[in-house]
Design a protein around this motif. Sequence first.
Motif, mmCIF file in Angstrom:
data_model
loop_
_atom_site.group_PDB
_atom_site.id
_atom_site.type_symbol
_atom_site.label_atom_id
_atom_site.label_comp_id
_atom_site.label_asym_id
_atom_site.label_seq_id
_atom_site.Cartn_x
_atom_site.Cartn_y
_atom_site.Cartn_z
ATOM 1 N N ALA C 112 0.837 -1.196 0.000
ATOM 2 C CA ALA C 112 0.000 0.000 0.000
ATOM 3 C C ALA C 112 0.872 1.246 0.000
ATOM 4 C CB ALA C 112 -0.926 -0.001 1.207
ATOM 5 N N THR C 167 20.639 -23.947 9.324
ATOM 6 C CA THR C 167 20.011 -25.118 9.929
ATOM 7 C C THR C 167 20.905 -25.709 11.017
ATOM 8 O OG1 THR C 167 19.161 -25.566 7.715
ATOM 9 C CG2 THR C 167 18.839 -27.262 9.369
ATOM 10 N N LYS C 170 20.814 -23.708 14.048
ATOM 11 C CA LYS C 170 19.588 -23.993 14.789
ATOM 12 C C LYS C 170 19.750 -25.256 15.615
ATOM 13 C CE LYS C 170 16.271 -22.455 11.498
ATOM 14 N NZ LYS C 170 15.306 -22.957 10.538
ATOM 15 N N LEU C 171 20.317 -26.275 14.957
ATOM 16 C CA LEU C 171 20.469 -27.561 15.640
ATOM 17 C C LEU C 171 21.406 -27.432 16.829
ATOM 18 C CD1 LEU C 171 20.644 -30.014 12.638
ATOM 19 C CD2 LEU C 171 18.807 -29.774 14.320
ATOM 20 N N GLY C 173 21.422 -25.080 18.723
ATOM 21 C CA GLY C 173 20.689 -24.460 19.808
ATOM 22 C C GLY C 173 20.763 -22.953 19.861
ATOM 23 N N ALA C 174 21.163 -22.328 18.766
ATOM 24 C CA ALA C 174 21.203 -20.873 18.755
ATOM 25 C C ALA C 174 19.779 -20.316 18.759
ATOM 26 C CB ALA C 174 21.945 -20.383 17.509
ATOM 27 N N SER C 176 16.737 -17.427 18.108
ATOM 28 C CA SER C 176 16.410 -16.685 16.893
ATOM 29 C C SER C 176 17.182 -15.371 16.740
ATOM 30 C CB SER C 176 14.910 -16.406 16.841
ATOM 31 O OG SER C 176 14.228 -17.624 16.744
ATOM 32 N N ILE C 179 20.666 -16.176 15.638
ATOM 33 C CA ILE C 179 20.708 -16.642 14.251
ATOM 34 C C ILE C 179 20.555 -15.461 13.289
ATOM 35 C CG2 ILE C 179 19.424 -17.934 12.506
ATOM 36 C CD1 ILE C 179 18.929 -20.038 14.602
ATOM 37 N N ILE C 198 22.178 3.053 -3.023
ATOM 38 C CA ILE C 198 21.018 3.528 -3.777
ATOM 39 C C ILE C 198 20.125 4.384 -2.882
ATOM 40 C CG2 ILE C 198 18.916 2.801 -4.973
ATOM 41 C CD1 ILE C 198 20.541 0.272 -5.816
ATOM 42 N N GLN C 264 28.046 -3.891 -6.534
ATOM 43 C CA GLN C 264 27.162 -4.891 -7.146
ATOM 44 C C GLN C 264 27.944 -5.832 -8.046
ATOM 45 O OE1 GLN C 264 24.106 -2.620 -9.010
ATOM 46 N NE2 GLN C 264 22.606 -3.114 -7.443
ATOM 47 N N ARG C 265 28.843 -5.251 -8.836
ATOM 48 C CA ARG C 265 29.626 -6.100 -9.732
ATOM 49 C C ARG C 265 30.532 -7.033 -8.947
ATOM 50 N NH1 ARG C 265 30.147 -4.075 -15.359
ATOM 51 N NH2 ARG C 265 28.366 -2.707 -15.523
#
Lengths: 302, 317, 271
Positions: C112, C167, C170-171, C173-174, C176, C179, C198, C264-265
Motif C-alpha cells: 500500500a 540449519t 539452529k540444531l 541451539g542458537a 532466533s 541466528i 542507492i 554490485q559487480r
Amino acid sequence: MLEIRDLHVQFHNRDREAVAGISLTIRDGEILGLVGESGSGKTVTAMSIAGLLPRKQCDYQGDILLDGDDLLHAQRALLRQMHGKKIGVVFQDPMSAMDPLMKVGEQVAEVLRIHTDMDAAQRRAEAVRAMALVELQDPESLYDKYPHELSGGMQQRAMIASAIVIRPSLLLLDEPTTALDVTIQAQILELLKKLNREEHISMLFISHNLNVVRKLCARVAVMQRGLIVEEGETEKIFRHPQHPYTKHLIEAIPTRESARRVKGERRAKKAAEATAAAKAAQGAAPSASAASAETREEGGIR
Amino acid sequence: MKSAAKRAGLCIVTMLIVSFLAYAAFALISGDPAQTLLGTDATPERLEQMRHQLGLDQPFMVRYLKWLLGFFTGDLGISYSYRQTVWSLIAPKIEVTLCMALISFVVIVAISIPAGILAAQRSNGKSGLLSTGLIQLGMAVPPFFTGILVSWGCGIVMKWFTPGDFPGLHSAKAATALRHLFFAAVCIAIPRIAMTVRMLRSTVIGEMNRSYVRTAISRGNDRRGVFLRHVLKNSLVPTVTFLAQTMAEIVGGSIVVEQVFGIPGIGRLLVASISNRDYPVVQALVVIMAFWVVLAGTAADLINQRIDPRLRLGGGE
Amino acid sequence: MKKNKINGYLLAGLILFGIFLVMMIIGLFYTPYSPTAMSSAEKFQGPSAAHLFGTDNFGRDIFSRALKGGITTFGIALATIAIGAAAGTLIGAVTGYFGGIVDDVLMRLNDALTAFPSFLLALVIISIVGPGKKYNVILALGIVFIPSFARVMRTAFASLRDVNYITSAKLMGAGSPRILFVHMLPNTVHTLLPALTIGFNNAVLAEASMSFLGIGVTPPDASLGYMLSEAQSMFGRAPWYALCTGMMIVLLVFGVGLIGEGLQRQSREVA
C-alpha cells in the motif's frame, strides 16, 4: 558418420584443458553412450559437436566431421545450417530449456520455420506428426499449450520432438533423463530406443548414470579429466572393465545389497538428527534437513 | 479472464485503502475546517452553521464516503486559502500535468528501449564502460538542476518558450505551451531514461544467459532470430512492470519540475498547498496521484497477463 | 576469474566520494569566509582565486556556503538512510525469517505504501509533521525509505532461511535473535551495501528536491537544494552559482552511484 579426431578444448579461465585430446566415432544408426562424472568434459564434448561452444572464451583444435562437414571450425552461417537440420540437441532440464512464453507446438515447429519454406499449416502438421511420434497424447491440442501446462516428462518428449522434427542425422542427448522421475526416465529411454530402431536416428547419449547407459547403448565411452579412458561394447566393459576408473564407476552402482546398507545408514542418520533436534533449544524448530540425504539414489555418481 | 477480473478488483481495493489512509491522516491533523475557513473571530452560531454546511456534524465514515464520491461528482470540499471549491481549482491543472507526464513517458520509452537493447548487446569493453558511466551520470543529475539549465538555455537564450509564463493549452499559443511542457518533460525523463536503460540492459543480458536461448541456438537461430523470437518477449514482462513504476516516478518528478519551469500543474499546486497547510487540496491531490499510480500498476499487470500465460493462472496456490 | 583486480567503478566512485568527503570535513572546521557574511562590494563576482565558486547577490562566498550546505545535505541523507536501513532491516529480518501472518500483514502494508511515488509520500508526511524543519525532513524521508529496505532485506533473509549452516546453527541451539543477527546479517551484506548506496542517493536527491521547493530545509540552515532555488532566480546574473551548487550534488550522487555499481559487480563476481 560422426568422427571426432584429437579434440582439445581449453577455456581461458581454467588451468586444465576441459577436453584434452579425444577421438571418437559414432557409426550410422547406433547409440553411443558417453559416461563420466561432472567435470569430466563430456558436456563440453557435446557442446563442441553441437557448435554451442562459446568460441571467444576458449581455444579449440582438432576435427569434428559430420558426414564429412567440419563442425568445429565452420563459419557461423554454415553452423546454423547444420543446427537443427543435421544435429538435434536435447538438454537436461526441459523446463528451463523451453521458452516459457512460446507455445509448445511452435517451439517444435521452430526448426521447420528456420530451415524450410513450409507455410504455417504445413509446419503445424509436421510438428503434430513429430509430437505423435514421441507418443504425446492428443498432440493437436498440446500444440497450443504453453510449457508450464505440461508435466516434466511431456516437456522432455516435446523437446525430443522438436529435435527430430526435421529428421537430423544425429541426435545429441545431454543427460536428458536426469531431471526426471525414475518411471518417466524409463519411458523416455524406451522412446529413444524406438526412435533409433524405427527412424534410424544415430544418437550420442551423455550421462553420469551407468545403469541408464547400459539399458540404452550398445557401445560406450568413459571419460575422465578430459580424456577417454575406455571405449567399447557396453556389456563387455561392464563384465571386464580394464581401466581402474571404469572399475571404480561400476563398483559405485548400488547392488541390492549395497542399497540395503545405504538405507540402513540413512535410517541411523535420521535417528541421530532427530535426537540432536530434540536437544536443540526451544526456539529452533527442527526442519526438513534430512531431505537432502534422500536425493542420493539410483546409481548416481555425481 | 478470471484473473483479470481479480486484478481489477484488487485495484479497487487498493484505491479504497489508499484513499482512506489519506483521508484519515489529513482529517486527523487538519483540526476544524469551519474554524479555519471563518477565522478565529467567528461567532459560535456562524461556526455551527458552517459545520452543518460542510457536513462536519455527520459521522466520520459518512464524511469519508461522501468525499470519495466527490471524485465523481466534483464535490471535494473548499480550499482554505483560495476560498473556492477544490475541484474547480484542480480540474484545469490536471490536464496540464497529464499532458506533461505523457510526453515524458513517450520520450522515456522512445529513447531507453532501443538504448537499453543496444547497451545489452555491447555490455563488454569500452562501450560497456561508457554506457555504465552515462547511466550513473544520468541518474546523478537532479531534474531541477537540468531544469534550471534548460529553462535558461532553451527558454531565455533561445526563446523557445518563456519560463514562468505558461500560455495554457487552449490559448492561441498552444504550440508554445506544448514546447514548454516538452522541455520540462525531458528534464523529468533524463534520470528515468538512465534507470530504464540500466534495467533493460541487465534484463536482456539475464535472458540471454537462460537455457532456452541455448535451445534456440541449437535449432539454428541466428542472433536476430534468438533475440526477436525469444529474448525480446521474455524481457517484456519486467519492462512493463518497470514502466508502470516510471509512470509513478514521473508524477513525483513533475512536482519539482513544474516549480522550475513555472508550469501551473497539480504538482505546483500541491507544493503551494502544503506550504499553506491547505489540507482539503493536499488530500485530494495526493489521492489523485496515488490513483494514477495504482491504475498504472493495474494496467501493467493486465498487459503482463496478456504476455505471459503463467500470470493468467490467478492467485490461488 | 581475475580475482584481485581492483574494480574500476568502485575505485572511481571512491575517489569522487573522497573528494566530496574531504571538502565536507574541511568545511566542518574551516570555511574561507563566513557563509553568512555579506559584502556589497563583492556582489555577483565570478569564480576566482579569492572566491572559488564566486559570490551571490549579497556578496556572500558561494564556496563557503556550498561547504555548509553540502554538510547539511550529506548529514540529512546519512541520518535518513540510518533510519530507513535500521528499521527496514529489522522488519525484513523478522518477516523474511519467520514468514507467516506477520509477514503477510507487513508486506501488504508495504504494498500500500509503495502505491505512492516515494517523493509524494515524503511530501505527505512532511505536510503532516510540518514543513520547513530539518528534523522533520529526516523523519519524513527516513519513514519513506523503510519499505524499500524492508522488501530488499526480506528477500535476502528469506533466501538464507533454509541454507545449511543456518540449519546447523539452529540444531546447535542458537536462539532466533542470535541466528538473525550473528549468523544471517553478515551474509546479507552483499544485498545491504548496494541498497545503502542507492538509498543514500535517493535521500540526497529527495532532500535537495524538498529544500528546492522550500518545504525541506529552510534558512538559516543551508542546503544545496535551497541554494539551487536561490540560484535559479539569479541565473542570468550569476550562472556560476547554480552550476557550482548543482555540480556538488552531481559529484556526490555520481560518486556514490559508482560505488554502488562497483559493489554490485563485485558481489556478482563472488557469486
